[in-house]
Design an enzyme around this catalytic site. Structure first.
Site, PDB file in Angstrom:
ATOM      1  CD  GLU A 143       6.624  17.936 -15.890  1.00 43.55           C
ATOM      2  OE1 GLU A 143       7.077  18.979 -15.854  1.00 43.55           O
ATOM      3  OE2 GLU A 143       7.388  17.152 -15.538  1.00 43.55           O
ATOM      4  CG  ASP A 186       9.187  11.496 -10.394  1.00 41.53           C
ATOM      5  OD1 ASP A 186       9.034  10.233 -11.032  1.00 41.53           O
ATOM      6  OD2 ASP A 186       9.807  12.442 -11.126  1.00 41.53           O
TER       7      ASP A 186
HETATM    8  C1  DGY Z   1      12.689  13.620 -12.797  1.00 40.51           C
HETATM    9  O1  DGY Z   1      14.160  13.913 -12.723  1.00 40.51           O
HETATM   10  O2  DGY Z   1      12.035  14.470 -12.139  1.00 40.51           O
HETATM   11  C2  DGY Z   1      12.124  12.392 -13.376  1.00 40.51           C
HETATM   12  O3  DGY Z   1      10.894  12.499 -13.130  1.00 40.51           O
HETATM   13  C3  DGY Z   1      12.794  11.153 -12.770  1.00 40.51           C
HETATM   14  O4  DGY Z   1      12.415  10.128 -13.723  1.00 40.51           O
END
Ligand code: DGY
Length: 439
Positions: A407, A171
């Site tokens: 994560e 992201d």
């Molecule tokens: C989030 O909402 O952070 C996700 O990674 C988008 O896919």
């Protein structure tokens, strides 16, 4: 490895995040089904519960659009789920190709499904059932790849572009910075919205910034205003990037589709053409001889994006480089950028340790992610780089056993503050841990 103490704990995370229809990437931060997460999760489950692995992929592909696009999110119907942007923001009912009665987002994600299917087949004890599953899924994955080649590769180079950072899966990677910075938020019409990802105070501090979100939201708004029409979006979208991670995964999955098609007696000329062209173009256009990795390319600016991210090493997994190029990539991995020779660093940081703005706690701007480590591990094995592959695996298992199924992780052994970051009980961290221990 089957009695490794981590195994039961990893399976428990997968069990806990299973809601009867699909596995949530994490209990609360990601309450729906995500596209590439589902692929990695299926792989982990395949080792002890093949039915569930198949159910995971079937559920994901229920959300596939009639033009082949496989959405990044297939929404569940949990009324407690707090996630933005939800279906009311995406408004994919405006799209001609969106499925009826199934709520999805309107962008895609890295196409892991081809290689995941092949891995499932290899893991399966009941080859007949696995073959039937391949038969069922093969046309769907072919349709997905065809979507990328027909709609995301307008110059017919064999390189698929992404049009949103969420499509790349990484992201807030520094790869996207320059393209996003060119979107001047003071001049953009950004619809009102409320983030829901800041509720967990520990995770909130490291989430993408407000400025990032404004641009993420602007792009979604542009897509829905254009009713998700690919040709119109291609003309207007300020963010169009050919990413080496995305295209490297596409290569691995093309290769898998060739093997699956062959096994099923299908005509495999189409995936063979895709495979050849994408590998050729990645080497022709994205390969950086001097720096020993692959770059991303900004189609709007018509220029390479020369940042040192580990995404540039991931084409190893799709056997894109020659042995010689792979040796150069190994040197890059072992250089000061990624710390492959350092004892105080755990492989593999997502961003150069030497970058001025590296941030070891901020998502894709430095931390170690288990899925990229697993892709890197598999890539290194393809080039007989067993020793460093083993190091990537052992570093990953050490992080998981010391910290838990977070994560992502701070790569510095002596880091101040938390080493396990983001949300915990993260499904793909658990799934790929199972995959490593059971293989
Ligand atoms: C989030 O909402 O952070 C996700 O990674 C988008 O896919």
């Amino acid at each position: 490895m089957q009695d490794h103490p981590l195994l039961a704990a990893a399976r428990q995370v997968l069990e806990q995040n299973w809601n009867g229809r699909f596995t949530k990437p994490a209990p609360s931060l990601y309450p729906h089904q995500w596209n590439w997460d589902a692929g990695f999760i299926a792989l982990g489950n395949a080792h002890h519960n093949m039915d569930r692995a198949m159910a995971e992929l079937r559920h994901l592909f229920r959300g596939q659009w009639s033009n082949g696009m496989l959405p990044q999110i297939v929404f569940g119907d949990d009324p407690q789920a707090r996630y933005f942007p939800g279906p009311d923001f995406w408004q994919t009912e405006k799209a001609e190709h969106a499925p009826q009665g199934i709520q999805t987002s309107g962008i895609s994600m890295p196409p892991v499904h081809g290689f995941v299917l092949w891995e499932l087949y290899e893991i399966a004890e009941d080859k007949e059932a696995a073959r039937a599953f391949l038969q069922e899924m093969y046309p769907k994955v072919i349709a997905l790849h065809r979507y990328f080649y027909d709609y995301r590769d307008p110059e017919e180079e064999g390189l698929a572009y992404i049009r949103h950072p969420w499509e790349g899966g990484t992201d807030n990677s520094p790869i996207w910075d320059a393209a996003l910075a060119r979107m001047d938020t003071s001049q953009l019409d950004i619809p009102p919205y409320e983030r829901k990802d800041l509720q967990n105070p520990k995770a909130a501090a490291h989430r993408p910034t407000q400025a990032d979100y404004d641009r993420y939201v602007y792009l979604v708004d542009l897509f829905r205003k254009n009713a998700y029409d690919d040709a119109r979006i291609y003309e207007q979208c300020p963010f169009l990037i050919q990413d080496p991670l995305f295209n490297g995964i596409l290569c691995w999955s093309n290769e898998a589709l060739i093997k699956i098609g062959d096994l099923l007696g299908e005509d495999i000329s189409e995936p063979m053409q895709w495979h050849e062209l994408t590998i050729w173009s990645m080497n022709d256009k994205l390969w950086d001889e001097e720096r020993g990795l692959y770059n991303a390319y900004d189609l709007r600016q018509q220029e390479l994006i020369p940042v040192y991210t580990s995404s540039g090493l991931m084409p190893l997994c799709g056997e894109v480089p020659t042995q010689e190029q792979a040796e150069a990539m190994l040197l890059t991995l072992e250089s000061g950028h990624f710390g492959g020779k350092r004892k105080d660093i755990r492989l593999c940081p997502t961003y150069s340790l030497q970058a001025e703005d590296v941030d070891f706690k901020k998502y894709w701007r430095g931390p170690v992610w288990i899925n990229l480590n697993w892709l890197l591990y598999r890539g290194l094995l393809r080039y007989d780089m067993d020793k460093v592959a083993e190091r990537v695996k052992q570093d990953s298992l050490a992080l998981l056993s010391e910290q838990g199924f977070y994560e992502y992780f701070d790569p510095r052994k002596e880091a101040e503050g938390e080493i396990g970051c983001g949300t915990d009980s993260f499904s793909w961290s658990a799934a790929l841990c199972v995959e490593w221990l059971m293989r």
